[in-house]
Motif scaffolding. Structure first.
Motif, PDB file in Angstrom:
ATOM      1  N   GLN A 235      -2.233   7.975  -8.076  1.00  0.00           N
ATOM      2  CA  GLN A 235      -3.308   7.311  -7.375  1.00  0.00           C
ATOM      3  C   GLN A 235      -3.371   7.772  -5.932  1.00  0.00           C
ATOM      4  O   GLN A 235      -2.355   8.161  -5.346  1.00  0.00           O
ATOM      5  N   THR A 236      -4.583   7.749  -5.382  1.00  0.00           N
ATOM      6  CA  THR A 236      -4.824   8.198  -4.016  1.00  0.00           C
ATOM      7  C   THR A 236      -5.390   7.043  -3.205  1.00  0.00           C
ATOM      8  O   THR A 236      -6.288   6.341  -3.665  1.00  0.00           O
ATOM      9  N   GLU A 237      -4.848   6.850  -2.004  1.00  0.00           N
ATOM     10  CA  GLU A 237      -5.320   5.792  -1.117  1.00  0.00           C
ATOM     11  C   GLU A 237      -5.568   6.335   0.280  1.00  0.00           C
ATOM     12  O   GLU A 237      -4.975   7.337   0.698  1.00  0.00           O
ATOM     13  N   LYS A 238      -6.422   5.627   1.011  1.00  0.00           N
ATOM     14  CA  LYS A 238      -6.574   5.865   2.437  1.00  0.00           C
ATOM     15  C   LYS A 238      -5.465   5.105   3.161  1.00  0.00           C
ATOM     16  O   LYS A 238      -4.802   4.251   2.558  1.00  0.00           O
TER      17      LYS A 238
ATOM     18  N   GLY B 166      -5.086   1.392   2.657  1.00  0.00           N
ATOM     19  CA  GLY B 166      -4.852   0.918   1.300  1.00  0.00           C
ATOM     20  C   GLY B 166      -6.061   0.988   0.396  1.00  0.00           C
ATOM     21  O   GLY B 166      -5.968   0.667  -0.801  1.00  0.00           O
ATOM     22  N   THR B 167      -7.214   1.426   0.912  1.00  0.00           N
ATOM     23  CA  THR B 167      -8.411   1.572   0.079  1.00  0.00           C
ATOM     24  C   THR B 167      -8.168   2.607  -1.007  1.00  0.00           C
ATOM     25  O   THR B 167      -7.765   3.745  -0.716  1.00  0.00           O
ATOM     26  N   LEU B 168      -8.397   2.216  -2.268  1.00  0.00           N
ATOM     27  CA  LEU B 168      -8.154   3.119  -3.388  1.00  0.00           C
ATOM     28  C   LEU B 168      -9.265   4.153  -3.492  1.00  0.00           C
ATOM     29  O   LEU B 168     -10.450   3.811  -3.493  1.00  0.00           O
TER      30      LEU B 168
ATOM     31  N   THR C  22       0.855  -1.191   0.000  1.00  0.00           N
ATOM     32  CA  THR C  22       0.000   0.000   0.000  1.00  0.00           C
ATOM     33  C   THR C  22       0.889   1.239   0.000  1.00  0.00           C
ATOM     34  O   THR C  22       2.075   1.176   0.339  1.00  0.00           O
TER      35      THR C  22
ATOM     36  N   LYS D  45      -7.597   6.965  -9.253  1.00  0.00           N
ATOM     37  CA  LYS D  45      -6.397   6.636 -10.025  1.00  0.00           C
ATOM     38  C   LYS D  45      -6.515   7.291 -11.382  1.00  0.00           C
ATOM     39  O   LYS D  45      -7.601   7.330 -11.968  1.00  0.00           O
TER      40      LYS D  45
ATOM     41  N   THR E  75       3.167   1.592  -9.991  1.00  0.00           N
ATOM     42  CA  THR E  75       1.861   0.953 -10.051  1.00  0.00           C
ATOM     43  C   THR E  75       1.531   0.706 -11.512  1.00  0.00           C
ATOM     44  O   THR E  75       1.923   1.481 -12.382  1.00  0.00           O
TER      45      THR E  75
ATOM     46  N   ASN F 272      -1.469  10.621  -1.849  1.00  0.00           N
ATOM     47  CA  ASN F 272      -1.443  10.545  -3.306  1.00  0.00           C
ATOM     48  C   ASN F 272       0.000  10.374  -3.756  1.00  0.00           C
ATOM     49  O   ASN F 272       0.891  11.090  -3.300  1.00  0.00           O
TER      50      ASN F 272
ATOM     51  N   THR G 264      -5.573  10.886   3.479  1.00  0.00           N
ATOM     52  CA  THR G 264      -5.259  10.241   2.204  1.00  0.00           C
ATOM     53  C   THR G 264      -3.817  10.538   1.814  1.00  0.00           C
ATOM     54  O   THR G 264      -3.220  11.520   2.253  1.00  0.00           O
TER      55      THR G 264
END
Length: 318
Positions: free
Chosen positions: A203-206, A209-211, A46, A214, A179, A68, A66
């Motif tokens: 891409q941005t994740e919490k 690892g939750t997407l 992640t 992108k 990625t 990015n 988040t």
């Protein structure tokens, strides 16, 4: 003034043209040493676990909402940019980036650098610029530039900035974790007659690892210093068109290739849309003509509108 500094941070940390290069090892805190060892032995699953922007190793901040990651590559696949942006619930923001092939003075006015404080971090001399509630540290190391910026929502916190800087180190590394370019349900074909200079993957994740989103952005032009326009495809996970659609533009429903889109126009009299949004299952897709960004505005040529139209005619969804 804050908008000026935010723009400078974006330029130095996200929009600079970069090429990978190795650097000698420097000193850092115990956290950064652990990061270097971890980077060499583990492949992060992640963004929360990722701790390197090529040769810049760092300790990710705690408590963010988040993160990015932005990576840009030349058309031949060579990595030319890597940066991270962490955002917090109170709207504070941390930017950490690596870039080479440019000078600090290409992006930051000399008047800011003249007022900067010279401080050593990770064995390297950094210029520290403070304006209002933003602190930015930049280092020119040969043809490589390292940049770390902290924009505070409430008030300037020098202790928090120092903690961030103590977690960095310069490591002997010239590779970047990437990625894949998969955008899930969309199929499309780029016009091969266009001169593609580079492509960026963001891409941005919490933290878990939750997407969140992108995107891919393709740069077209004569060369890296002469970009004519950009095209973007972005997917927002588990969202709706109503949530992602900008409200300050004219819009209308259109159908292309059997797919229904909300088309967005620059002005009430514009003949061609500059962006299209469509709901596909739980996700939203945006296909956009990003034109060329200037200091205060974006310009879009007739060629860029045609390129977007041609791209739209190739789009389908699984």
């Amino acid at each position: 003034m804050k908008k000026v500094i935010t723009m400078l941070l974006a330029l130095i940390l996200a929009l600079s043209i970069v090429a990978c290069s190795g650097s000698g090892k420097g000193s850092g805190g115990s956290d950064s040493a652990e990061n270097e060892e971890k980077a060499a032995t583990e492949a992060p699953k992640t963004l929360a676990q990722e701790t390197t922007a090529v040769s810049l190793s760092f300790t990710p901040p705690e408590g963010y909402d988040t993160v990015n990651r932005h990576i840009e590559k030349k058309a031949d696949g060579t990595i030319i940019d890597k940066s991270f942006m962490y955002t917090f619930a109170d709207k504070s923001e941390i930017d950490i980036g690596y870039t080479t092939g440019k000078k600090i003075t290409d992006e930051i006015p000399q008047s800011y650098l003249d007022k900067a404080e010279s401080v050593e971090y990770a064995g390297k001399p950094f210029s520290v610029i403070t304006v209002n509630k933003t602190i930015m540290a930049v280092c020119q190391d040969g043809d490589t530039v390292y940049g770390i910026g902290y924009s505070f929502a409430d008030k300037l916190d020098k202790d928090a900035f120092e903690k961030l800087m103590k977690g960095i180190s310069i490591i002997d590394n010239d590779e970047a974790i990437e990625t894949d370019d998969d955008l899930f349900a969309i199929n499309y074909t780029l016009d091969k007659s266009l001169n593609q200079v580079s492509v960026s993957n963001s891409q941005t994740e919490k933290p878990d690892g939750t997407l969140v989103d992108k995107s891919l952005v393709w740069f077209f032009g004569k060369d890296k210093d002469n970009i004519d326009f950009r095209l973007m495809i972005k997917v927002y996970k588990n969202s709706t068109v109503e949530k992602e659609l900008p409200t300050d533009y004219r819009s209308e429903q259109v159908e292309i290739g059997g797919v229904t889109y909300t088309a967005i126009y620059d002005t009430d009299t514009s003949e061609s849309p500059f962006a299209y949004y469509t709901q596909q299952g739980d996700d939203v897709y945006q296909i956009r003509n990003m034109g060329v960004s200037g200091s205060w505005s974006t310009t879009r040529s007739d060629e860029s509108y045609k390129a977007l139209k041609d791209l739209m005619n190739t789009v389908s969804f699984k």
